[in-house]
Each structure stands twice: as C-alpha cells, then as structure tokens.
Design an enzyme around this catalytic site. Sequence first.
Site, PDB file in Angstrom:
ATOM      1  N   CYS A 285      42.373 -57.569  -3.243  1.00 32.15           N
ATOM      2  CA  CYS A 285      41.129 -57.066  -2.648  1.00 32.15           C
ATOM      3  C   CYS A 285      40.180 -58.186  -2.226  1.00 32.15           C
ATOM      4  CB  CYS A 285      40.407 -56.162  -3.632  1.00 32.15           C
ATOM      5  SG  CYS A 285      41.451 -54.845  -4.234  1.00 32.15           S
TER       6      CYS A 285
ATOM      7  N   LYS B 151      39.229 -47.844   2.177  1.00 26.30           N
ATOM      8  CA  LYS B 151      38.482 -47.031   1.202  1.00 26.30           C
ATOM      9  C   LYS B 151      37.673 -45.949   1.902  1.00 26.30           C
ATOM     10  CE  LYS B 151      39.526 -48.816  -2.820  1.00 26.30           C
ATOM     11  NZ  LYS B 151      40.218 -47.970  -3.811  1.00 26.30           N
TER      12      LYS B 151
ATOM     13  N   GLU C 292      41.746 -34.190  -0.858  1.00 27.19           N
ATOM     14  CA  GLU C 292      41.980 -33.989  -2.296  1.00 27.19           C
ATOM     15  C   GLU C 292      40.955 -34.739  -3.161  1.00 27.19           C
ATOM     16  OE1 GLU C 292      44.065 -35.394  -0.122  1.00 27.19           O
ATOM     17  OE2 GLU C 292      45.157 -37.093  -0.961  1.00 27.19           O
TER      18      GLU C 292
ATOM     19  N   GLU D  61      46.355 -45.357 -16.558  1.00 33.66           N
ATOM     20  CA  GLU D  61      47.616 -45.824 -15.991  1.00 33.66           C
ATOM     21  C   GLU D  61      48.522 -46.408 -17.073  1.00 33.66           C
ATOM     22  OE1 GLU D  61      47.280 -47.184 -11.859  1.00 33.66           O
ATOM     23  OE2 GLU D  61      48.362 -48.973 -12.464  1.00 33.66           O
TER      24      GLU D  61
ATOM     25  N   GLU E 144      40.105 -43.260   2.377  1.00 34.12           N
ATOM     26  CA  GLU E 144      40.427 -42.668   1.073  1.00 34.12           C
ATOM     27  C   GLU E 144      39.334 -41.695   0.622  1.00 34.12           C
ATOM     28  OE1 GLU E 144      39.964 -45.134  -2.468  1.00 34.12           O
ATOM     29  OE2 GLU E 144      41.896 -44.431  -3.205  1.00 34.12           O
TER      30      GLU E 144
ATOM     31  N   GLU F 103      50.004 -43.522 -18.837  1.00 31.93           N
ATOM     32  CA  GLU F 103      51.035 -42.928 -17.976  1.00 31.93           C
ATOM     33  C   GLU F 103      52.310 -43.774 -18.023  1.00 31.93           C
ATOM     34  OE1 GLU F 103      49.929 -42.752 -13.821  1.00 31.93           O
ATOM     35  OE2 GLU F 103      51.840 -41.828 -13.242  1.00 31.93           O
TER      36      GLU F 103
ATOM     37  N   SER G 122      52.020 -44.260  -9.493  1.00 33.09           N
ATOM     38  CA  SER G 122      51.148 -43.716 -10.543  1.00 33.09           C
ATOM     39  C   SER G 122      50.303 -42.603  -9.949  1.00 33.09           C
ATOM     40  CB  SER G 122      50.239 -44.836 -11.064  1.00 33.09           C
ATOM     41  OG  SER G 122      49.142 -44.271 -11.753  1.00 33.09           O
TER      42      SER G 122
ATOM     43  N   CYS H  97      46.016 -48.259  -6.799  1.00 33.19           N
ATOM     44  CA  CYS H  97      44.583 -48.531  -6.585  1.00 33.19           C
ATOM     45  C   CYS H  97      44.235 -48.790  -5.130  1.00 33.19           C
ATOM     46  CB  CYS H  97      44.144 -49.772  -7.344  1.00 33.19           C
ATOM     47  SG  CYS H  97      44.631 -49.796  -9.028  1.00 33.19           S
TER      48      CYS H  97
END
Lengths: 170, 588
Positions: free
Chosen positions: B506, B360, B368, B281, B363, B284, B321, B301
């Site tokens: 988190c 999560k 993908e 990141e 996710e 990037e 990102s 994230c």
Amino acid sequence: MKSCNSDCCVPCEADIVAIVDKCGRTECNLIPILHELQRSFGYISDEAMETVAAELGITVSQVHGTATFYTLLYTRPQGKNIIKICDSPPCHLQGSKAIQAAITKALGIEPGETTLDGNFTFEVVSCMGLCGVAPAIMVNDDVYGNLTAEAIPEILDKYAACSCCCGEGC
Amino acid sequence: MDNINVSIDGIQVSIPKGSTVLDAARAAGIYIPTLCHMDGHKPLGACRVCLVEIEGGRGALQASCSFPAADGMVVRTNSRRVHNARKAVVELMLSAHRQDCNACNRTLNCELQDIAKRLGIRENRFEGEMPPRIMDTSSPSIVRDSSKCILCRRCVEVCQNVQTVGTLFAVDRGFDTVIAPTAKKELTEAVCVACGQCVLACPVGALYEKSHIDRVWEAIDDPDKHVIVQTAPAVRVAIGEEFGLPAGSRVTKKMVAGLRRIGFDKVFDTDFTADLTILEEGTEFLGRLKNNGTLPMLTSCSPGWINFIEYFYPELLPNLSTCKSPQQMFGALAKTYYAEKMGVKPEDIYSVSIMPCTAKKLEAGREEMSVVNGLHDVDAVLTTREAAQMMREAGVDFVNLPDEPFDEPLGIATGAAVIFGATGGVMEAALRTVYEVVTGETLENVNFEAVRGLEGVKEAVVKIGDIEAKVAVASGLSNARKLMDLIMEGKADYHFIEIMCCPGGCLGGGGQPIPTNDEVRKARMEAIYAEDEGLPIRKSHENPAIRTLYEEFLGEPNSHKAHQLLHTHYTPKALWPTDVPLDEVKTK
C-alpha cells in the site's frame, strides 16, 4: 466463442486456432496472423482478437491496438467491394477531390463508410504507387488511373450488386 | 563488468557496458529531460524529449533513453540544435494538449509543465486542430481525460507489464491515437482493477482519481452529520511529501492534527481494524488448517487484488479469506458498535477513509459493503493526495502542525497494524499472533525479516509449534499472477499467501503522492518499520481496544456477529462477454 455452424462467414474458434498454428504461435507472428484472419474472413472480429490473444498469451488490448494501428487491417465488417482513393500530393494535385466527390455522389457514402446494402466500402488512403496515372483509385485489386469524375459511374457499375431475384448478390 | 568511457559535454564518465546515453549523462550529473522514460523499465523511446547529438554519427539527433552508449562516444546534450529540437518536440505536444493548467489537478506537479519551463517555452507556437476529447468518468476510482494525454505510454507499460491487467493500450494511429481500453471502451466496460498504478505513472493530468473532496466538505458543513475519519497505515509515511517533506517522513501525529483542522469530529485509525483483521483472519487460517479447509489461504485486504482474482482466477476464490478489508471492517463497526456506543443514529454518521489507494473507492461502493439499512459502511474515500488537498484548502500549515494523538477507542492500534502498509506486513502481523495463539509462548523476536523488502515474491518457512508453515508474499499483480499460476498447476504447497496489488504494498498505492518510485517506496517502507518499532504494543491480539470490542460486542473471533459484520463473499467476473458462462466458473 461461438462454435462452428453452417454460416461459413463466421470464423469458429478452430479456424482461428488453425491460423495461429499455421503462422506460428509466438507474439512476433501477430501481424501475419492478423493478415491471414483478414484474408480468410474479410475482417478481424472482436471474438477473433480475443482468441488470438488467448492463444498467444498476450492481452486483448494489445491485439486490438496492433490491429487498429494499421489502416489496411479491418476490425469491422467491410463492404463486398473496397474502393480506395489516393489523396497523397500527386493525386491531390491532379484532382482527386473531384473523383472523391463523384464517388460520394454515385454511392451516397463518405470516405470511411459502407453502403447500406454492404456492397461498397469507400476509403481514402495514402500513396498506392500509382502516381504515374494520377488521380487513381483501386477497387479491390483492380487499378483505375487518369480518372475524370465522369468515368466513375461506369466503373462502379461493374461492381454493382445484382438486382435479380436470387438475393445472392450474384 | 566491463566499463566503457563516454564524453558528455566534455565530461568523461566511465559506465558499465550496456548503459544508454541517458545513463551516461546521469552518471556525469547532466540533466536530460524525459517523459516516457521510467527507471527500471525498458526504454519506450516514444516521446523524443531526450534528444542528444552524437558526434560522428549519421547526423540525426538520437533519443538518449534508448541509444546505447559506446566506448569513446562523444555526446552533446546542450547544443543549440539539441535545445531547439527538444523545444519543438514539447511545443508539438503542447499543441495537442489541453492547457487549462490552473484547473488541472497536476498543476505544479506536472512533468510536462516542468520541462516546458526548463526549455523556456513562452508561447504556443503551433496552434491548430485538437484531437477529440474523451472524458471517461465511468469508473468509481479513476478518471481518464484524453485531452491531457501526451501519448507517452507509461500507463500502458505499468498496466500491461507491471500489473498484467492489460486494460490500457494505444488504439488507432497518428493524430487519432488514444490510450484507452480495447475498442475505446469506458473503464467500467473494460477489465480494470482500479489499482491506479496508471495514475502514478502518468506524467501529466490525463489519469487521476475520482474526487470525493466535495462530498466530504458537504458532510463536514452539515451540522447534523457526525463526520469520522479513518487513516490507512501507509498514509502517515507519505502525506508529508505533499507538503515538501522528504519521502519517508513520519508525520502520523501531524496528519491527525491536520485532519482535525479540516473539521472531522473524530480522527480514528484503520490500524485498529487492521489489528481486528489479524484476529479474524488468523482464526480463519487456523480453522482451515485444523479442518482441512481450502489452502493456501489468500489475504483479502487489497481491493485491486480482489478485482484481479475475481476477473482472472475465479477458480481460486474459495482460497481467498472471507475477511473484509480493514477499511470495510472499520466502516461496518462505525455504523454499529461505534454508533451504539456514542448514541448516534447510523444514518447520522458520515464515515470517511483516507487511503493510499484508488481501488478503495470502488470497494466502498460495492453493494455487499453495507451492514445497516442499505447505508454505505464507508461514505467517502479520499486518496492521500486528496486529503492533502483538503488540508491545503483549509489553510493548514502542515509542516508546523503540533503532534496530536488519535481519538479513542477506534484509534488505538499496534505496530502489527502499521506494517499492513508494506508488502509482507499482513503476513508478519499474522505470524506474530498465530505463533503465540498456537504455541502459547511469547514470541521473543517479532521481526520476520524474510517477508520484508521490495522484492516481488518472497517465501518463508516458519515453525509454529508442530506446524511448518510455508508462506509466500507477493506485491504487484504480475507477481501475484506467478503465484496463482503455481497454485493452478498444483505446484504450490504454501499454507498462507499475502497478496498486495501494488508494487511494494500500500505504501506504493495508486492514491499516494506523486512521484512514487522505488527510491520513494524504500523510504516509506523504512518509515513504516520505524513506526512499528516505536509502538509499545506490536502484536494485534494484545491491543486492549480490540479485546474490549470482543468483550462488549463481537463475542469472539469468527463469531456469528463477526461473520455478519466483518466477513464478505466474492463474485466471479467475466473477462469479456464471449468467455465461459459465469455459472460454470462459480466457486466450487
């Protein structure tokens, strides 16, 4: 949101926005807005609720939750004529259950339902302030009191859908 | 500020004007049961469990959570009348509450059970019709069971006002009332970001995570499976609470030992890929700065945040990102780099993550998120609560476990990775690395205090060589929304923004031990920064295992291979079917 078309019963976004503007564009005017939508379109559609939410900057679930809280606000299309029967204690003691059964027999629908032809919606409500003439019903804005089961078919006939050939329900 | 004097059960207290009777009682050290009340939120007054008697009033009992205290007021909280009224309120709640308490995941940590016990309820006085049960198991993350719901509306408060997602609200009225998405849709048909803040808010077992415990036991019992586990940074400062330790207990090495006792073949650390995230990141970000790329860059994230931006700000997806989250980077490496290194076939690796998070789970199931032959990169996601439950089932005596280290190499991590668990941590970790990469100088003080703390939105300007980097950090989606609105209005000149879906980051995630409140969040946050201080390496780019990973496998940050494995793309989602067609909001 659909754009305005010739079908005047489908509210277009501009109509809804106009109602929001007329009532005042704040969250506390939500209930007047919902009333006005129902007056104009007979019920409050999902699309109308989404537009109102966006216009007022509140969530759709909040608009929907408010609309479903009030029994006098409809979130689904209703019949052309709405029959309300009271089942609060005075009407109940005077035999409202028998009236309810007579309506069900005449129309073939239970409370909460709409006839297939869309002509009648039947619902049980709380006190309408007609205890003096219990048992009572209202059809749209018309009051019928001191009822007997036998009187029901004749009353309903006044609101029967037109069976002539025009197809307009005249 | 002006104070007022109130007498509660004969105890005199002086409290600030504007306090409620409940505040006064607490100041006097008197317990009043509450269910709908949440500290720091406006009173809801929905549950009526907190009734008290106020002398000289109209005689009615009042809800202390919302009744304003007044000077000279005399309050009784423990009269027979109050006790009987509270008891009746709870008995009525119980009459519409499915009481299969032993089979409930909140048993022994249920506020209704606790209050019923305190009030001495020993029988079901009111038995009768129950509202129809709605079991919504449609979401990959969250289960709704209306038969447990007591209609307190705490979930509504967090969903509408803390997260501004607006999924849950009361539908219908009276006996028919359910807390549900619009039109009683299932969660997957509604707009839900799966953050699980509703789960933390729920006092009972009406909202909870979709359990992956069974599938993990199955994998562990399968001799052909090599079962590995990764643990997110925020889990190690919270899981102790599940075993009676105070909030903020640092139990990293006991957690590792506990997971070994459960039967995982290798215990690794999501912190390893948190360090990797910083390299990817950070690179990037520098690329975008140099090449006039889309700024501000937004961190990626937090999967609840990703869901949120896909629904509510699809126009800003180019700002996000492209880095996968540390969980998914780990999953991708587990089935490639690690499989090769160990000589194990990817399909024989079962990859589990322990997360402070419910989103999560969603996710890990995104299509993908598969780098090898359609296999899930992460096969199962356990919340902190579920991991603790598995340890309980395995008979682990957590508090007395020995300290054990993570396995190598995917368990080697730095302090920069640990702080991912707190709001501002990703930003701080990125600044530590970007500063040194850009300037070539050693950063003497690695602590960026300006981006720390529980505040909803934080800002800082950091001088990195010639660049005056303007950064912002937000946690909680109502705060994220404020920053996104600024960007949309063209009023934000930030370079880099960190967003965490859950308040506090988190460490306050929807998969964390219950209760999670501000006091608990603070304690966990202190523990996170203490973990960071205690580690020998505190900058991601100095992680030796990450260096080896690039040398042996990835080449360099943002290489072709890194892009294939560690980066992803996003999809705009429709808020409701009648909204703008999706093609029109596709990324620029």
